[in-house]
Every structure is written in structure tokens, then in C-alpha cells.
Design a protein around this motif. Structure first.
Motif, short mmCIF file in Angstrom:
data_model
loop_
_atom_site.label_atom_id
_atom_site.label_comp_id
_atom_site.label_asym_id
_atom_site.label_seq_id
_atom_site.Cartn_x
_atom_site.Cartn_y
_atom_site.Cartn_z
N GLN A 128 28.34 -5.73 27.56
CA GLN A 128 29.23 -6.82 27.94
C GLN A 128 29.79 -7.48 26.69
OE1 GLN A 128 26.87 -9.53 30.25
NE2 GLN A 128 27.18 -8.37 32.14
N GLY A 129 30.97 -8.06 26.83
CA GLY A 129 31.56 -8.82 25.73
C GLY A 129 31.98 -7.96 24.55
N ILE A 130 32.33 -6.70 24.78
CA ILE A 130 32.73 -5.80 23.71
C ILE A 130 34.19 -6.10 23.35
CG2 ILE A 130 32.96 -3.40 22.97
CD1 ILE A 130 30.07 -4.29 23.75
N ARG A 131 34.44 -6.29 22.07
CA ARG A 131 35.79 -6.58 21.60
C ARG A 131 36.27 -5.47 20.68
NH1 ARG A 131 37.49 -11.01 23.21
NH2 ARG A 131 36.42 -12.97 23.48
N VAL A 166 33.49 8.17 25.76
CA VAL A 166 34.77 8.80 26.09
C VAL A 166 35.68 7.76 26.73
CG1 VAL A 166 33.76 11.11 26.38
CG2 VAL A 166 33.99 9.62 28.36
N ASP A 167 37.00 8.02 26.65
CA ASP A 167 37.92 7.15 27.38
C ASP A 167 37.92 7.57 28.85
OD1 ASP A 167 39.62 9.39 27.61
OD2 ASP A 167 40.94 8.72 26.00
N ILE A 177 35.22 0.37 18.56
CA ILE A 177 36.35 0.98 19.29
C ILE A 177 37.57 0.14 18.96
CG2 ILE A 177 37.32 1.52 21.55
CD1 ILE A 177 34.46 2.01 22.53
N ASP A 178 38.64 0.80 18.48
CA ASP A 178 39.79 0.05 17.99
C ASP A 178 40.81 -0.33 19.06
OD1 ASP A 178 40.70 2.62 18.35
OD2 ASP A 178 41.56 2.83 16.35
N LYS A 179 40.76 0.27 20.25
CA LYS A 179 41.76 -0.05 21.27
C LYS A 179 41.10 -0.66 22.51
CE LYS A 179 44.80 3.75 20.01
NZ LYS A 179 45.40 5.01 20.44
N PRO A 180 41.64 -1.77 23.00
CA PRO A 180 41.12 -2.33 24.26
C PRO A 180 41.33 -1.33 25.40
CG PRO A 180 42.56 -3.90 23.14
CD PRO A 180 42.71 -2.58 22.43
N PHE A 190 32.42 0.69 30.86
CA PHE A 190 32.44 -0.62 30.23
C PHE A 190 33.86 -0.91 29.74
CE2 PHE A 190 31.64 2.27 26.76
CZ PHE A 190 32.21 1.71 25.63
N THR A 191 34.12 -2.17 29.47
CA THR A 191 35.45 -2.61 29.07
C THR A 191 35.42 -3.12 27.64
OG1 THR A 191 35.94 -3.25 31.34
CG2 THR A 191 37.32 -4.21 29.62
N VAL A 192 36.47 -2.74 26.88
CA VAL A 192 36.66 -3.27 25.55
C VAL A 192 37.87 -4.20 25.64
CG1 VAL A 192 37.25 -2.71 23.15
CG2 VAL A 192 35.72 -1.21 24.45
N GLU A 193 37.67 -5.45 25.24
CA GLU A 193 38.76 -6.46 25.33
C GLU A 193 39.53 -6.56 24.06
OE1 GLU A 193 36.69 -10.02 26.41
OE2 GLU A 193 36.02 -9.17 28.30
#
Length: 161
Positions: A40-43, A76-77, A124-127, A158-161
Motif C-alpha cells: 500500500q502507498g507505493i509511489r 509485471v504490468d 517503479i517509475d510509472k504510475p 497493487f497500485t503505484v501512484e
């Protein structure tokens, strides 16, 4: 008195059968659960740590042997393309661990002191939305035999913001 002696013998035989049965069970993948702690809270462009786990879902304890690289991770994406990892030279000590994992116990060991953090710290460089899974390799020592285990979790989103 004879009835008490017969009952004691019967209980002893029953317990011997139970112990014998539990020792004759060979360990396999169905006795374990492999997963990953919730992310959680991955940026984007900020490091985050992935921690996998191994859970003993069997009713008996197991002696497990593993190296510093017991847990590895695949990211993976949403289309299944691997996320590239920027890393320099990686190191890992060839060290072995022998631990007992009890019934319903969860075991986690990223090998923080024995390998480069790039094995478990990611950027991870892209949201966007991503998936990760845990791979775990270990051995079980049981009845003087070694059982190799290589298990993989399901993919977790999971989500990257």
C-alpha cells in the motif's frame, strides 16, 4: 487390574499408530501457502520493500533448510510485461539456515543481512496497476530425507501512484 493393563496397552498401541502415521507423511506443496504482505502507498520513483511469506498449513512442524535467497519476486504490468530493474552488482552470501516452522506459523526472511537490497527493494517509475508474485525455494528435512520445494504464489495486484 487386567482390564486396566489391557486399556493401557490399547492406548499405547493407538498412540504408536498415530505417531507412526504422522512420521510417514511426506511433505508436499499442498501443505504450504506462499504469499506476499499487502503493498500500500507505493509511489512512482520511490523505493518500496516486498516481503513474501511461507505458511505451514499442516498440523505438524517441519524442519526447513534455505539459503539467503529463499524469497524472490516477479513484478509485471497488467499486460504481463516484466518491470525492468535497475541494479548494479548484486551480492548474496551462500549461507544456509535451518529453522522449524510450526503449524499455522508464517515465516518471512528476505535475507536482508546476507544479500543486496535490490533483491527485495524495488522502484517503479510509472504510475499504474501492477502484479507481483513470490517465488520460494527451500528444502524439508524429514525422516532423514531431503525434499526439495519450489513454490510460487498467485499474482497479487497493487497500485503505484
Amino acid at each position: 487390574m487386567k482390564a486396566v493393563a489391557n486399556a493401557a496397552v490399547a492406548v499405547f498401541m493407538f498412540m504408536s499408530i498415530l505417531v507412526g502415521c504422522s512420521n510417514s507423511v511426506k511433505p508436499d506443496a499442498s501443505m504450504f501457502e506462499v504469499g506476499i504482505e499487502e503493498l500500500q502507498g507505493i509511489r512512482a520513483n520511490e523505493p518500496f520493500i516486498i516481503t513474501g511469506y511461507l505458511k505451514n498449513n499442516w498440523k505438524h512442524s517441519w524442519e526447513i533448510l534455505h539459503g539467503a535467497g529463499m524469497f524472490t519476486y516477479e513484478i509485471v504490468d497488467m499486460e504481463g510485461n516484466p518491470v525492468k530493474r535497475e541494479s548494479g552488482m548484486l551480492f548474496q552470501n551462500d549461507i544456509g539456515y535451518l529453522v522449524q516452522i510450526k503449524p499455522n506459523e508464517v515465516y518471512k526472511d528476505n535475507g536482508e543481512e546476507q544479500r543486496s537490497e535490490e533483491f527485495y527493494t524495488f522502484v517503479i517509475d510509472k504510475p499504474g496497476r501492477y502484479k507481483v508474485r513470490t517465488n520460494v525455494e527451500f528444502q524439508i528435512e524429514h525422516n532423514q530425507e531431503i525434499y526439495e520445494q519450489t513454490l510460487t504464489s498467485e499474482f497479487y495486484k497493487f497500485t503505484v501512484e
